[in-house]
Motif scaffolding. Structure first.
Motif, PDB file in Angstrom:
ATOM      1  N   UNK A 246       0.721  -0.868  -0.264  1.00 35.38           N
ATOM      2  CA  UNK A 246       0.157  -0.153  -0.482  1.00 35.38           C
ATOM      3  C   UNK A 246       1.051   0.986  -0.519  1.00 35.38           C
ATOM      4  N   UNK A 247       2.160   1.148   0.532  1.00 37.80           N
ATOM      5  CA  UNK A 247       3.021   2.145   0.638  1.00 37.80           C
ATOM      6  C   UNK A 247       3.498   2.183  -0.443  1.00 37.80           C
ATOM      7  N   UNK A 248       3.534   1.500  -1.326  1.00 42.03           N
ATOM      8  CA  UNK A 248       4.689   1.871  -2.597  1.00 42.03           C
ATOM      9  C   UNK A 248       6.115   1.308  -2.381  1.00 42.03           C
ATOM     10  N   UNK A 249       6.127   0.777  -1.275  1.00 39.93           N
ATOM     11  CA  UNK A 249       7.900   0.151  -0.418  1.00 39.93           C
ATOM     12  C   UNK A 249       8.255  -0.875  -1.513  1.00 39.93           C
ATOM     13  N   UNK A 250       7.036  -2.300  -2.171  1.00 42.90           N
ATOM     14  CA  UNK A 250       7.707  -2.594  -2.862  1.00 42.90           C
ATOM     15  C   UNK A 250       6.373  -2.782  -3.618  1.00 42.90           C
ATOM     16  N   UNK A 251       6.665  -3.242  -5.115  1.00 40.44           N
ATOM     17  CA  UNK A 251       5.517  -3.238  -6.204  1.00 40.44           C
ATOM     18  C   UNK A 251       5.289  -4.553  -6.409  1.00 40.44           C
ATOM     19  N   UNK A 252       3.864  -5.176  -6.982  1.00 40.63           N
ATOM     20  CA  UNK A 252       3.947  -6.402  -7.493  1.00 40.63           C
ATOM     21  C   UNK A 252       2.637  -5.777  -8.381  1.00 40.63           C
ATOM     22  N   UNK A 253       3.076  -6.978 -10.163  1.00 37.52           N
ATOM     23  CA  UNK A 253       1.891  -6.726 -11.134  1.00 37.52           C
ATOM     24  C   UNK A 253       0.709  -7.081 -10.724  1.00 37.52           C
TER      25      UNK A 253
END
Length: 285
Positions: A246-253
């Motif tokens: 949610x915090x865009x600290x990791x990204x998924x497809x």
């Protein structure tokens, strides 16, 4: 239980305007319609918005799913649902060929205030605001004459305003992306730190992020072992994982179903992967 009064008259119009409905922006905006006013054709929902920091009201699953897509996108800075066309007859100088007489209360003869499902504010790269209006409909509704007539009124209104308008049906919505966002949405809007202080929670976020980087185990096992190593309650690690997404600290497809049984290689750092802006490009082009 008493039957809800859904009749429309000048008194109700005046009262709703005095209540501030359809007015304001961001956190201060009040939708013209709420789920308390009318029965829905689907699953009525009240949900707290991450972008606006207020409660939103939706009358169908399609409206809710589209909202999730909007709430995830960084370039979207305001989402106003059920936006009323209060100045319709002022904006449209010639309405002679429009079927406005169809949209009146049969008993009181008071014209209804037509609404557009979403008025969206977007922030351009140059810092300028841009607007888009979107009407959410089930594809099956587009065969109905009354629906088409209402949409034509909306189209002319927003064209006269110089605002991009379009129709989005349930067939246009990326269900997988919407479901993924729904899965993490409570983390996006929650201040729940699982009984920990914010500083301790932030430290655990950093620790889990470090644990996830270049780890070849599947995500579920990484989270489970992390909970054991830090003596956390079951489920705390998953909450932390959702916060990282949610915090865009990791990204998924986000266009593929989130699978916790996949290896860590499915995760990416946001600065490498960028943000999934193609959905916005598709919707607002």
């Amino acid at each position: 239980m008493a039957k809800r009064n859904t009749s429309w008259d000048t008194n109700k119009l005046s009262r709703w305007i005095k209540e501030g409905r359809g007015q304001g922006e961001g956190k201060e905006y009040k939708p013209w319609l709420t789920i308390q006013d009318y029965p829905s054709m689907g699953r009525a929902t009240r949900i707290f918005g991450w972008t606006t920091q207020r409660i939103h009201h939706f009358f169908s699953d399609s409206q809710l799913k589209y909202f999730y897509l909007l709430d995830w996108e960084e370039k979207v800075v305001d989402i106003r649902e059920h936006y009323p066309l209060l100045d319709l007859e002022t904006v449209l100088e010639d309405t002679a060929d429009l079927k406005l007489d169809k949209f009146i209360d049969k008993k009181t003869k008071e014209p209804y205030i037509l609404t557009t499902t979403f008025l969206i504010t977007l922030l351009n790269p140059d810092g300028q605001k841009n607007f888009a209006a979107r009407s959410i409909k089930y594809a099956s509704e587009l065969s109905k004459k009354t629906t088409i007539e209402k949409l034509e009124i909306e189209r002319r209104y927003w064209t006269a305003k110089g605002i991009n308008w379009g129709i989005v049906t349930n067939k246009d919505i990326n269900d997988v992306r919407a479901k993924n966002i729904e899965w993490i949405h409570s983390a996006m809007t929650s201040d729940d730190c699982n009984g920990l202080s914010k500083d301790d929670f932030d430290e655990l976020l950093d620790a889990l992020l470090y644990r996830l980087i270049d780890n070849q185990q599947n995500i579920r096992k990484i989270i489970s072992e992390f909970e054991k190593d830090y003596s956390l309650d079951a489920g705390a690690g998953l909450l932390l994982f959702k916060h990282l997404i949610a915090g865009k600290r990791i990204a998924l497809d986000m266009d593929k179903p989130i699978n916790l049984n996949e290896s860590d290689s499915s995760l990416r750092l946001p600065e490498i992967s960028g943000k999934g802006g193609h959905e916005v490009a598709k919707v607002y082009s």
